[in-house]
Motif scaffolding. Structure first.
Motif, short mmCIF file in Angstrom:
data_model
loop_
_atom_site.label_atom_id
_atom_site.label_comp_id
_atom_site.label_asym_id
_atom_site.label_seq_id
_atom_site.Cartn_x
_atom_site.Cartn_y
_atom_site.Cartn_z
N ALA A 1 0.82 -1.23 0.00
CA ALA A 1 0.00 0.00 0.00
C ALA A 1 0.84 1.26 0.00
CB ALA A 1 -0.93 0.00 1.21
N GLN A 2 2.11 1.18 0.40
CA GLN A 2 2.98 2.36 0.44
C GLN A 2 3.59 2.70 -0.91
OE1 GLN A 2 3.46 4.27 3.26
NE2 GLN A 2 1.90 2.95 4.16
N TYR A 3 3.33 1.89 -1.92
CA TYR A 3 4.07 2.01 -3.18
C TYR A 3 3.93 3.40 -3.81
CZ TYR A 3 5.66 1.03 -7.92
OH TYR A 3 6.32 1.07 -9.12
N ASP A 4 2.69 3.89 -3.93
CA ASP A 4 2.47 5.16 -4.62
C ASP A 4 3.10 6.35 -3.91
OD1 ASP A 4 1.03 3.92 -6.62
OD2 ASP A 4 -0.89 4.17 -5.59
N LYS A 5 3.34 6.23 -2.61
CA LYS A 5 3.90 7.34 -1.84
C LYS A 5 5.42 7.28 -1.74
CE LYS A 5 -0.23 7.26 1.09
NZ LYS A 5 -0.73 7.08 2.46
N LEU A 6 6.02 6.21 -2.20
CA LEU A 6 7.46 6.00 -2.02
C LEU A 6 8.27 6.83 -3.01
CD1 LEU A 6 7.58 2.13 -1.56
CD2 LEU A 6 7.99 3.84 0.21
N PRO A 7 9.50 7.22 -2.66
CA PRO A 7 10.39 7.84 -3.65
C PRO A 7 10.78 6.81 -4.72
CG PRO A 7 11.55 7.43 -1.59
CD PRO A 7 10.11 7.13 -1.32
N ASP B 1 13.57 5.49 -5.79
CA ASP B 1 14.50 4.39 -5.50
C ASP B 1 13.80 3.25 -4.76
OD1 ASP B 1 14.10 6.04 -3.33
OD2 ASP B 1 16.10 5.70 -2.48
N LYS B 2 12.88 3.59 -3.85
CA LYS B 2 12.16 2.54 -3.13
C LYS B 2 11.14 1.85 -4.05
CE LYS B 2 14.26 3.23 0.75
NZ LYS B 2 13.64 3.80 1.92
N LYS B 3 10.59 2.58 -5.01
CA LYS B 3 9.69 1.94 -5.97
C LYS B 3 10.43 0.91 -6.81
CE LYS B 3 6.31 5.68 -6.51
NZ LYS B 3 5.71 6.66 -7.42
N LEU B 4 11.67 1.25 -7.18
CA LEU B 4 12.47 0.30 -7.96
C LEU B 4 12.73 -0.97 -7.15
CD1 LEU B 4 15.03 2.73 -9.66
CD2 LEU B 4 13.04 1.61 -10.69
N LEU B 5 12.97 -0.82 -5.85
CA LEU B 5 13.16 -1.99 -4.99
C LEU B 5 11.90 -2.84 -4.94
CD1 LEU B 5 15.20 -0.54 -1.98
CD2 LEU B 5 16.03 -2.04 -3.78
N CYS B 6 10.74 -2.17 -4.79
CA CYS B 6 9.48 -2.92 -4.76
C CYS B 6 9.25 -3.69 -6.06
CB CYS B 6 8.32 -1.96 -4.51
SG CYS B 6 8.21 -1.32 -2.83
N TRP C 1 11.59 -6.69 -6.10
CA TRP C 1 11.19 -7.74 -5.15
C TRP C 1 9.79 -8.29 -5.44
CZ3 TRP C 1 12.70 -4.30 -0.38
CH2 TRP C 1 14.10 -4.20 -0.32
N MET C 2 9.11 -7.72 -6.42
CA MET C 2 7.73 -8.15 -6.77
C MET C 2 6.83 -8.11 -5.55
SD MET C 2 8.45 -11.22 -9.54
CE MET C 2 9.56 -12.12 -8.45
N VAL C 3 6.89 -6.98 -4.84
CA VAL C 3 6.12 -6.84 -3.60
C VAL C 3 4.62 -6.96 -3.88
CG1 VAL C 3 5.51 -5.22 -1.77
CG2 VAL C 3 7.88 -5.48 -2.45
#
Length: 303
Positions: free
Chosen positions: A261-267, A269-274, A277-279
Motif C-alpha cells: 500500500a505504500q508504493y504510490d507514496k514512495l520515492p 529508488d524505493k519503488k524500484l526496490l518494490c 522484489w515483486m512486492v
C-alpha cells in the motif's frame, strides 16, 4: 488676469450674493475667473473687443453732401433711420460674426475635451495593464507557492512512506527469522476425486536465515508464497497446529499488504526496490492464501 474681467464677475456676484463684504466678493470673483478655461477667456475677450469696435464704429460720425452742404451724424442714428431690412442685415452680420467666433471656440473646447478623454483613457489602459501584470505576477507567485507546497508535501509523504517502508521490511525480516514462529500443517487432497493422493504442506519458514540479504529474503519469500498458494488450491481436508488467531501469519500478511500500500507514496529508488522484489505479487499471493477456508479447524472436505 485683466481687471475689467474681474469687475464683470464681481458685479455679477454682487447682484447674486447678498450680505457679502466686498473683499469676499473679490476673492470669489478671482477664484471663479481663475477656474474658467482659457478658450472661454479668449472668446469673452474677443467678444468684448468686437463689441467695443462695433460700438466705437456706431458712435463714429458719417458725412454726406446734401444740396451742396456737408452733413455729419453718428452711424448709429443713420442705422436707426434706415429701413428695417438694412437694420436686420446689419444685426445679422454682427450676430454671424459672434456666432462664428463662438463656434470656433466650441470646436476647440470639444477638441480639448476629447484630447483630455483620450489621455484619460490611455492612463486608464496603462493602469489596467499594470493591474493585469500585477495580477499575473500574483498568480505566478501563488502558483509557485502552491508548487513549492506540493513539493514539500510530496517530500514529507515520501519521507514518511520511506520510514514506514523500512520499518515494515525490518518487521518482516524479524518475523521470518523468529524462533517462536507458529507453524501450520494442511492435509491436502491433490485431486478432486475420492481416494486421490494426499499430503501435508506447510509454509517453510526455515528457508530464511540471518545471513540472507534483504534482496535474497524477499526473493525467497515470493518463491515460498507462490509454491504455498499453488499447493493450497487443492482440497484442504484437515488443518493441524492451527495457531490461535493465526498470529504469525496474520502479522506477516498485514505487513506485506501495508508494504504494497505504500508504493504510490514512495520515492523512486524505493519503488524500484518494490518492483525488483515483486512486492505487489507477494501481497496478492498473501491475499490468496488468506482465504478463511484455509484457516478453519477442518477444511471443506469435498467428496
Amino acid at each position: 488676469m485683466s481687471r475689467p474681467a474681474v469687475w464683470i464677475v464681481f458685479a455679477y456676484l454682487w447682484w447674486t450674493i447678498d450680505d457679502k463684504p466686498d473683499d469676499v466678493l473679490k476673492r470669489y470673483a478671482h477664484r471663479y475667473w481663475s477656474g474658467v478655461d482659457g478658450l472661454i477667456k479668449f472668446g469673452l475677450a474677443t467678444t468684448a473687443i468686437f463689441l467695443v469696435v462695433v460700438i466705437g464704429f456706431a458712435l463714429d460720425g458719417t458725412c454726406k453732401v446734401i444740396d451742396g452742404e456737408k452733413m455729419c451724424e453718428m452711424r448709429f442714428l443713420v442705422l436707426m433711420d434706415a429701413p428695417a431690412n438694412e437694420i436686420g442685415d446689419t444685426l445679422a452680420g454682427l450676430a454671424g460674426g459672434l456666432a462664428f467666433l463662438w463656434l470656433v471656440v466650441t470646436v476647440l473646447l470639444q477638441g480639448k475635451e476629447l484630447a483630455a478623454q483620450r489621455k484619460e483613457l490611455e492612463l486608464t489602459r496603462l493602469e489596467m495593464m499594470g493591474q493585469r501584470e500585477a495580477a499575473q505576477n500574483l498568480a505566478l507567485a501563488a502558483a509557485e507557492q502552491a508548487d513549492l507546497a506540493r513539493q514539500q508535501n510530496t517530500a514529507l509523504l515520501e519521507e514518511r512512506a520511506s520510514a514506514t517502508f523500512d520499518r515494515l521490511l525490518l518487521e518482516i525480516r524479524k518475523m521470518l527469522l523468529s524462533d517462536a514462529w507458529e507453524g501450520v500443517d494442511w492435509l491436502v487432497r491433490l485431486d478432486e476425486y475420492e481416494g486421490a493422493e494426499t499430503k501435508y504442506i506447510y509454509f517453510d519458514y526455515s528457508a530464511f536465515s540471518d545471513e540472507q540479504s534483504t534482496d535474497d529474503m524477499m526473493s525467497r519469500l515470493f518463491i515460498e508464497f507462490a509454491k504455498w498458494a499453488r499447493e493450497l488450491t487443492g482440497c484442504v481436508l484437515y488443518t493441524e497446529r492451527l495457531p490461535m488467531m493465526r498470529n504469525d501469519f496474520r502479522r506477516l500478511f498485514d505487513a506485506l499488504k501495508l508494504l504494497d500500500a505504500q508504493y504510490d507514496k514512495l520515492p523512486q529508488d524505493k519503488k524500484l526496490l518494490c518492483n525488483a522484489w515483486m512486492v505487489s505479487n507477494i501481497a496478492a499471493l498473501a491475499r490468496e492464501v488468506e482465504k478463511p477456508e484455509y484457516w478453519a479447524d477442518f477444511g471443506p472436505r469435498r467428496n
